[in-house]
Design a protein around this motif. Structure first.
Motif, PDB file in Angstrom:
ATOM      1  N   ARG A 383       0.788  -1.233   0.000  1.00  0.00           N
ATOM      2  CA  ARG A 383       0.000   0.000   0.000  1.00  0.00           C
ATOM      3  C   ARG A 383       0.820   1.282   0.000  1.00  0.00           C
ATOM      4  NH1 ARG A 383      -5.310  -0.106   0.717  1.00  0.00           N
ATOM      5  NH2 ARG A 383      -6.283  -2.145   1.004  1.00  0.00           N
ATOM      6  N   ILE A 434      -1.580   4.438   0.338  1.00  0.00           N
ATOM      7  CA  ILE A 434      -3.027   4.212   0.227  1.00  0.00           C
ATOM      8  C   ILE A 434      -3.512   3.648   1.554  1.00  0.00           C
ATOM      9  CG2 ILE A 434      -4.848   2.977  -1.005  1.00  0.00           C
ATOM     10  CD1 ILE A 434      -3.015   2.816  -3.413  1.00  0.00           C
ATOM     11  N   PRO A 438     -11.494   2.242   4.539  1.00  0.00           N
ATOM     12  CA  PRO A 438     -12.200   3.349   3.878  1.00  0.00           C
ATOM     13  C   PRO A 438     -12.316   4.563   4.792  1.00  0.00           C
ATOM     14  CG  PRO A 438     -13.381   1.279   3.592  1.00  0.00           C
ATOM     15  CD  PRO A 438     -12.316   1.022   4.613  1.00  0.00           C
ATOM     16  N   GLU A 443     -11.863   5.693  -0.804  1.00  0.00           N
ATOM     17  CA  GLU A 443     -10.437   5.404  -0.704  1.00  0.00           C
ATOM     18  C   GLU A 443      -9.658   6.705  -0.581  1.00  0.00           C
ATOM     19  OE1 GLU A 443      -7.904   2.495  -3.351  1.00  0.00           O
ATOM     20  OE2 GLU A 443      -7.821   4.504  -4.239  1.00  0.00           O
ATOM     21  N   SER A 445      -5.769   8.385  -0.408  1.00  0.00           N
ATOM     22  CA  SER A 445      -4.364   8.141  -0.718  1.00  0.00           C
ATOM     23  C   SER A 445      -3.579   9.432  -0.584  1.00  0.00           C
ATOM     24  CB  SER A 445      -4.199   7.577  -2.130  1.00  0.00           C
ATOM     25  OG  SER A 445      -4.639   8.502  -3.103  1.00  0.00           O
ATOM     26  N   TRP A 485      -9.141  11.597  -2.486  1.00  0.00           N
ATOM     27  CA  TRP A 485     -10.241  10.751  -1.983  1.00  0.00           C
ATOM     28  C   TRP A 485     -11.220  10.499  -3.116  1.00  0.00           C
ATOM     29  CZ3 TRP A 485     -15.471  11.403  -2.016  1.00  0.00           C
ATOM     30  CH2 TRP A 485     -16.231  10.501  -1.244  1.00  0.00           C
ATOM     31  N   THR A 487     -14.730   7.648  -4.280  1.00  0.00           N
ATOM     32  CA  THR A 487     -15.562   6.475  -4.063  1.00  0.00           C
ATOM     33  C   THR A 487     -16.385   6.240  -5.319  1.00  0.00           C
ATOM     34  OG1 THR A 487     -17.153   5.424  -2.543  1.00  0.00           O
ATOM     35  CG2 THR A 487     -17.537   7.724  -3.098  1.00  0.00           C
TER      36      THR A 487
END
Length: 804
Positions: A383, A434, A438, A443, A445, A485, A487
């Protein structure tokens, strides 16, 4: 079955027995046990008792002195034991398995008095290391280590072959072949019986398995059965050896400026973990070029050091270029080491006496020597990724002689010392992370970057009377952090909504910069922030039909953000390359680096289409454009270089971008990208590339077009074709060539042609190339290159370059 035999002989039919002990003991045991079993019904009780007792005594005597750990299995149609001559024999399809060795023959005899094994008729010995020996007859010692073989052929796992009238093996490791031939053979998948093109014939060939060498005495190298080179003596490493001290195959070179020379390399296998290669190349015009390469493998990695140089005897051959000096040389080193499973560090460094050395002596291998030096530390997990590097750049291009050398007076460089314009990067750091869980249903990062560099001289050009700056003298440091960010939501109709947001912060540190760049700020520390929110919309519509399917997918993207701040007041080192095409249409920020941040409200729209036939060709297409809806257009406002005005994004309604890809699934592919002017639909940028395989032909063809960009000093269009092809002739022959042609100036930039032959034992290739693209004071660089290789013996090469 009952068999009548003399009392001194025991005989049996097909027998197999696994036993332990010496070879003589095992064969005796095998013969006795199998023979007695077969003869018991026919012999009297006294005879059976006497024979068994005698053999039992013999077994007890020998068994006390032999190693019982090694098993032996013997199979034969018939086994005999002659008590009078103390001779054990096996006849008919004999197979002996012993200590990993396998002996197969029509007949095998073991003379117990002399401890010798004799095999006759279609003899085949397979050793544990994979060697396979075939012969008409063979005589071996008890343990199969020593002996004599007549009319033999020895094949090794490395697909090398020895053929000889006879051979002697001594001490279990030294084999001498009389009137021998050494060559290679092909794999079973190759045409059976295909003869090798070359072989080495010698009066004596000695193979020492301990020293792992093969020596040839009174030898000749033959091609197509004809002797070409006579060699009174030479030796080489055993084919199993990957590293061994010794002289490597020399190579030759001819050049207008260096004269005639031969490179003689000598390799030192000092240790399994390090070695040294020394090379000397005497040149008729320039003296002795010497080279050394040291390599070492450590527990956690490896490194190498390459050095090379010479004192030129005739430096005047290079005129007034940077090569006109006495001493010229290079040092290069590289290494890579693992700290743990996720972290590693290393370097790739080189330094040369002058910018033209690597090209002038391109026939020599100086390892990793190049124009870029770097030191790095990297780490990566599932990640996150960390990459820290420092760079130094060396230019190969000659300095500009004078402004008069430029055809266009509207485009002139400021200053001629190109090396002083190259920055030292100390360092550049990239970091990506990352989050696993959630955040707010999406997400999250992080992307970070730190860039710090120093330049000795401002890199500037004058375009139409205006000065543009590609780099600024002084020290420039910028640190950036960006959080993203997003989704994804899919509604019942299949519409895909992807809301997103990001915020980017930059902090600039400007020290001792060039104050003559008037647009730059006088502040030493500058901060900047760019927040943004947006949404991405896609609606894939799938249509199926008999034999395939197709997908229509409209795509729309909206990004809302404030105007970009401080445009033109800050250096721009990493965001100068602006490529607007189908691959960047839906990028949130279309600048290539961190020094610029796209601002204002923008919408990107496009239509994707894909067509797929079952087990057949596929096609993908896209067309779209971008719109500046509100705020300041970052691509319209010039910075100190003004590289964005010809990007296709400078107007509120951008140019059109499109792409088309086709794959036949049968070896042919073609792809194209283009950018069309938003006003008149004229082509501003285009690229087409096709590759294919059809029978023996493999080819690649590419076309590229870039319209003029006068604001950054490119006053004319650029248009080139690059192609390469290879044609395989028959089984092993091939011809190949390549071209790079400038359609605007009707000039061949580069071209090459060659041919090659390759099989499992021999390879040869020849190539001729011309290069007219280098700025080294020469119109054309020409190179002839010949490579010649014999598998296991080595390869050599010959090169010559000429300049006009």
């Amino acid at each position: 079955m009952a068999v009548a035999v003399p009392s001194q002989t025991v005989r049996s039919t097909r027998a197999a027995a696994p036993l332990r002990g010496s070879l003589a003991l095992r064969m005796l045991r095998c013969t006795a046990l199998a023979g007695l079993t077969a003869l018991a019904p026919a012999l009297s009780g006294d005879l059976v008792s006497t024979s068994a007792h005698a053999q039992s005594g013999t077994l007890e005597t020998l068994g006390a002195t032999v190693d019982q750990s090694e098993p032996l299995l013997l199979e034969a149609d018939e086994l005999r034991y002659d008590f009078d001559r103390d001779l054990i024999s096996a006849n008919g399809d004999v197979q002996i398995y012993y200590g990993g060795n396998t002996v197969e023959a029509n007949q095998v005899e073991f003379d117990r008095k002399q401890n010798r094994l004799r095999a006759n008729g279609n003899v085949r010995l397979t050793e544990p290391n994979g060697n396979v020996l075939r012969a008409s007859s063979m005589e071996l010692s008890e343990d199969l280590r020593d002996g004599f073989v007549a009319a033999l052929q020895l094949d090794t796992p490395q697909r090398t072959r020895f053929i000889a009238d006879g051979a002697r093996r001594e001490n279990g490791n030294r084999t001498t072949f009389d009137n021998g031939i050494y060559t290679v053979y092909t794999r079973p998948t190759s045409p059976p019986g295909k003869p090798p093109l070359w072989r080495v014939r010698a009066a004596t060939i000695v193979h020492d398995e301990t020293e792992r060498t093969v020596e040839f005495r009174d030898a000749s190298l033959e091609f197509f059965g004809r002797s070409l080179v006579y060699l009174p003596y030479f030796s080489m490493a055993d084919p199993t050896v990957k590293r061994k001290t010794g002289l490597l195959t020399p190579s030759a070179v001819v050049g207008d400026r260096v004269g005639v020379g031969v490179t003689v390399p000598y390799y030192f296998a000092l240790d399994p973990n390090y070695d040294l290669l020394l090379s000397a190349t005497p040149l008729s015009k320039q003296g002795l070029l010497t080279q050394a390469e040291w390599r070492q493998r450590l527990i956690d990695g490896s490194y190498s050091i390459n050095v090379g140089g010479l004192i030129q005897a005739r430096p005047g051959e290079y005129g007034t270029s940077s090569g006109n000096r006495r001493f010229r040389g290079v040092i290069a080193t590289e290494g890579a080491f693992e700290i743990n499973q996720r972290w590693k560090w290393g370097w790739d460094l080189s330094y040369r006496s002058d910018r033209a050395f690597l090209n002038d002596y391109s026939f020599a291998d100086f390892g990793n020597a190049s124009d870029i030096s770097q030191i790095y530390l990297t780490g990566q997990s599932e990640r996150n990724r960390f990459d820290l590097r420092s760079y130094a750049f060396r230019v190969s291009q000659e300095d500009y002689a004078a402004a008069a050398t430029f055809n266009d007076p509207n485009y002139l460089p400021v200053g001629s010392r190109l090396q002083d314009k190259q920055p030292f990067v100390h360092p550049v750091l990239d970091y990506n992370y990352i989050f696993e869980d959630p955040i707010a249903g999406g997400e999250l990062s992080l992307t970070g970057n730190l860039t710090s560099l120093t330049r000795d001289q401002t890199d500037a050009i004058r375009v139409g009377g205006t000065t543009r700056f590609r780099g600024v003298e002084g020290t420039f440091t910028r640190t950036s952090l960006r959080a993203d960010w997003r989704t994804t939501v899919i509604d019942p109709l299949g519409q895909v909504f992807t809301p997103f947001a990001y915020v980017k912060g930059d902090l600039f540190f400007l020290a001792s910069q060039d104050k003559t760049v008037g647009a730059l700020t006088d502040e030493s520390v500058v901060g900047r922030i760019m927040p943004a929110v947006g949404i991405d919309y896609r609606f894939p519509i799938l249509g199926t039909f008999n034999g395939g399917n197709q997908i229509f997918e409209p795509v729309a993207q909206l990004i809302v953000r404030p105007n970009e701040g401080r445009i033109g007041e800050l250096p721009n080192e990493d965001a100068q390359s602006i490529v607007f095409d189908s691959t960047t249409l839906f990028e949130y920020d279309k600048f290539s680096g961190f020094d610029r941040s796209e601002g204002g409200t923008r919408a990107n729209i496009g239509l994707k289409y894909s067509l797929q036939f079952d087990n057949s060709f596929s096609m993908n297409a896209l067309i779209g454009r971008s719109f500046q809806l509100a705020g300041t257009n970052s691509f319209k406002t010039a910075d100190i270089l003004d590289a964005t005005r010809s990007s296709g994004l400078a107007s509120d309604q951008s140019d059109y971008v499109s792409s088309l890809y086709f794959d036949s699934r049968q070896g042919f592919r073609i792809g194209a990208q283009a950018r069309f002017d938003h006003d008149n639909f004229a082509v501003r940028r285009a690229q087409v590339e096709a590759s294919g395989i059809y029978g023996p032909v493999t080819g690649n063809l590419a076309y590229a077009y870039l319209s003029a960009q006068p604001n950054i000093g490119i006053p004319t269009d650029r248009e080139e074709v690059i192609g390469s092809a290879s044609l395989r002739l028959q089984e092993n022959w091939r011809v190949f060539g390549s071209v790079r042609y400038d359609l605007q100036s009707n000039n061949m930039v580069r071209d090459s042609v060659g041919f090659g032959y390759d099989d499992e034992g021999f390879s040869v290739s020849f190539a001729y190339s011309e290069d007219r693209s280098r700025n080294n004071g020469q119109t054309t660089d020409r190179l002839f290159f010949l490579r010649f290789g014999l598998r296991t013996l080595g390869d050599t090469q010959f090169s010559t370059n000429g300049n006009n």
